[in-house]
Enzyme design. Structure first.
Site, PDB file in Angstrom:
ATOM      1  N   ARG A  67       7.649   0.464  -4.229  1.00 19.12           N
ATOM      2  CA  ARG A  67       8.320   1.365  -5.162  1.00 19.12           C
ATOM      3  C   ARG A  67       8.985   0.595  -6.300  1.00 19.12           C
ATOM      4  O   ARG A  67       9.024   1.064  -7.441  1.00 19.12           O
ATOM      5  CB  ARG A  67       9.348   2.213  -4.411  1.00 19.12           C
ATOM      6  CG  ARG A  67       8.726   3.191  -3.412  1.00 19.12           C
ATOM      7  CD  ARG A  67       9.794   3.962  -2.642  1.00 19.12           C
ATOM      8  NE  ARG A  67      10.681   3.055  -1.918  1.00 19.12           N
ATOM      9  CZ  ARG A  67      11.951   3.316  -1.607  1.00 19.12           C
ATOM     10  NH1 ARG A  67      12.488   4.469  -1.973  1.00 19.12           N
ATOM     11  NH2 ARG A  67      12.671   2.441  -0.940  1.00 19.12           N
TER      12      ARG A  67
ATOM     13  N   GLN B 157      -6.881  -1.999   4.586  1.00 16.30           N
ATOM     14  CA  GLN B 157      -5.962  -1.636   5.670  1.00 16.30           C
ATOM     15  C   GLN B 157      -6.560  -0.523   6.522  1.00 16.30           C
ATOM     16  O   GLN B 157      -7.085   0.461   6.004  1.00 16.30           O
ATOM     17  CB  GLN B 157      -4.612  -1.169   5.115  1.00 16.30           C
ATOM     18  CG  GLN B 157      -3.591  -0.897   6.224  1.00 16.30           C
ATOM     19  CD  GLN B 157      -2.268  -0.359   5.693  1.00 16.30           C
ATOM     20  OE1 GLN B 157      -2.165   0.821   5.365  1.00 16.30           O
ATOM     21  NE2 GLN B 157      -1.266  -1.217   5.592  1.00 16.30           N
TER      22      GLN B 157
ATOM     23  N   PRO C 175       0.845  -1.197   0.000  1.00 13.65           N
ATOM     24  CA  PRO C 175       0.000   0.000   0.000  1.00 13.65           C
ATOM     25  C   PRO C 175       0.877   1.242   0.000  1.00 13.65           C
ATOM     26  O   PRO C 175       1.803   1.349   0.807  1.00 13.65           O
ATOM     27  CB  PRO C 175      -0.781  -0.127   1.316  1.00 13.65           C
ATOM     28  CG  PRO C 175       0.128  -0.901   2.210  1.00 13.65           C
ATOM     29  CD  PRO C 175       0.902  -1.832   1.331  1.00 13.65           C
TER      30      PRO C 175
ATOM     31  N   HIS D 186       8.661  -4.087   7.262  1.00 13.34           N
ATOM     32  CA  HIS D 186       9.489  -3.171   6.476  1.00 13.34           C
ATOM     33  C   HIS D 186      10.792  -3.014   7.253  1.00 13.34           C
ATOM     34  O   HIS D 186      10.784  -2.502   8.375  1.00 13.34           O
ATOM     35  CB  HIS D 186       8.789  -1.824   6.313  1.00 13.34           C
ATOM     36  CG  HIS D 186       9.560  -0.853   5.471  1.00 13.34           C
ATOM     37  ND1 HIS D 186       8.955   0.000   4.573  1.00 13.34           N
ATOM     38  CD2 HIS D 186      10.879  -0.586   5.371  1.00 13.34           C
ATOM     39  CE1 HIS D 186       9.872   0.740   3.971  1.00 13.34           C
ATOM     40  NE2 HIS D 186      11.051   0.391   4.451  1.00 13.34           N
TER      41      HIS D 186
ATOM     42  N   CYS E  75       3.324   3.422   8.898  1.00 16.97           N
ATOM     43  CA  CYS E  75       3.332   4.689   8.157  1.00 16.97           C
ATOM     44  C   CYS E  75       4.249   5.707   8.829  1.00 16.97           C
ATOM     45  O   CYS E  75       4.097   6.006  10.014  1.00 16.97           O
ATOM     46  CB  CYS E  75       1.917   5.253   8.060  1.00 16.97           C
ATOM     47  SG  CYS E  75       1.851   6.827   7.163  1.00 16.97           S
TER      48      CYS E  75
END
Length: 312
Positions: A224, A68, A7, A168, A98
């Site tokens: 990305r 989400q 996302p 991440h 985020c």
């Protein structure tokens, strides 16, 4: 191996999900986040973020799309998770990664990585609120300012009942700067028995292989990298070479059709220029394209440039 499309707020919307899943190689998508504060949101909010709810929670090519949620209050996240599932979401994902300042200031996203108990409470509330056969996943970074709570946070999310954890491999402070610390995912894996998904700095098939080896994790999430090379998932899975530029230019024209005639047409010139910024990493032709269109504000003029490039 499962490959998920990440996302990316303001970038990977339903139009981009549709197009990239048509290119192929993806097994699952996650929406941009639905911001939950202190109320049960109307159905229209979910349909706006995830129009795929109208089509059995899948893209046109049949790839499942999981809604989400982002927020700090366990009760409200649980109630909105119920709505997402009732509307047809094949799972619920919780955003604890985020890095945006505006989100973190309102106690959402990565800032919650400072509060292990809050992570547990949120995941537990959502897990209890939705049927057991519905997956509840979470996405985290390795921490906010440092990695000291990375393992504790993963354990808390596991014990709260999460079905899957995307990591991440950077902290909030590290942002998107290379490198990604994939070896930390392997450390986390030693303390949790739920499926892990590795994310961060995967731009090509070699990166994917290195990530899998260092993270001891076969499943991947790319974001990305998929914008820089739209057939990245197929390249990782099947060894496809990068999409040739004329084919990619034709794909950009297809995207133009989505954008110009969709509900976001007025944003099209900026969106296509933004995408060029990612493509420049893989395609030198994207630099030429960007220079040709950077001063253009009319959508048709941009499409005309793309048409010339696709025929070259």
């Amino acid at each position: 191996m499962k490959i998920m499309l990440a996302p990316m707020e303001g970038v990977v919307d339903h139009l981009m999900r549709d197009m990239l899943t048509r290119v192929g190689g993806f097994d699952q998508c996650v929406t941009e986040f639905v911001r939950v504060v202190d109320q049960k949101l109307p159905k229209k909010t979910f349909y706006k973020i995830c129009p795929e709810l109208h089509t059995d929670g899948k893209t046109a090519s049949g790839v499942p799309v999981r809604v989400q949620l982002l927020g700090q209050h366990a009760q409200w996240l649980a109630e909105n998770a119920e709505t997402a599932v009732e509307l047809g979401s094949p799972g619920v994902d919780l955003n604890f990664g985020c890095p945006a300042k505006t989100v973190n200031k309102s106690k959402g996203g990565a800032v919650l990585l400072r509060e292990t108990q809050t992570l547990y409470d949120i995941v537990k509330a959502v897990r209890d609120a939705v049927p057991q056969h519905i997956p509840v996943s979470a996405k985290i970074r390795l921490g906010f300012e440092d990695k000291s709570l990375a393992v504790d946070n993963a354990i808390a999310i596991t014990e709260a009942g999460a079905s899957e954890l995307v990591v991440h491999a950077r902290t909030k402070t590290e942002g998107y700067k290379p490198p990604a610390y994939w070896n930390w995912i392997a450390k986390i894996k030693q303390h949790t028995d739920i499926p892990l998904v590795a994310n961060g700095e995967i731009w090509n098939a070699d990166d994917a292989k290195n990530c899998q080896e260092q993270s001891d994790c076969i499943n991947l999430m790319v974001g990305r990298g998929a914008l820089a090379m739209p057939n990245l998932a197929r390249s990782i899975k099947h060894g496809d070479t990068p999409m040739p530029w004329p084919e990619l230019a034709a794909l950009l024209i297809q995207y133009s059709g989505y954008e110009i005639y969709g509900d976001k047409g007025r944003y099209y010139p900026n969106r296509i220029k933004q995408w060029c910024g990612y493509l420049k990493r893989q395609y030198p032709q994207a630099e030429v394209l960007f220079n040709d269109i950077r001063r253009l504000t009319n959508s048709q003029d941009i499409v005309d440039v793309l048409a010339r490039q696709s025929s070259q």
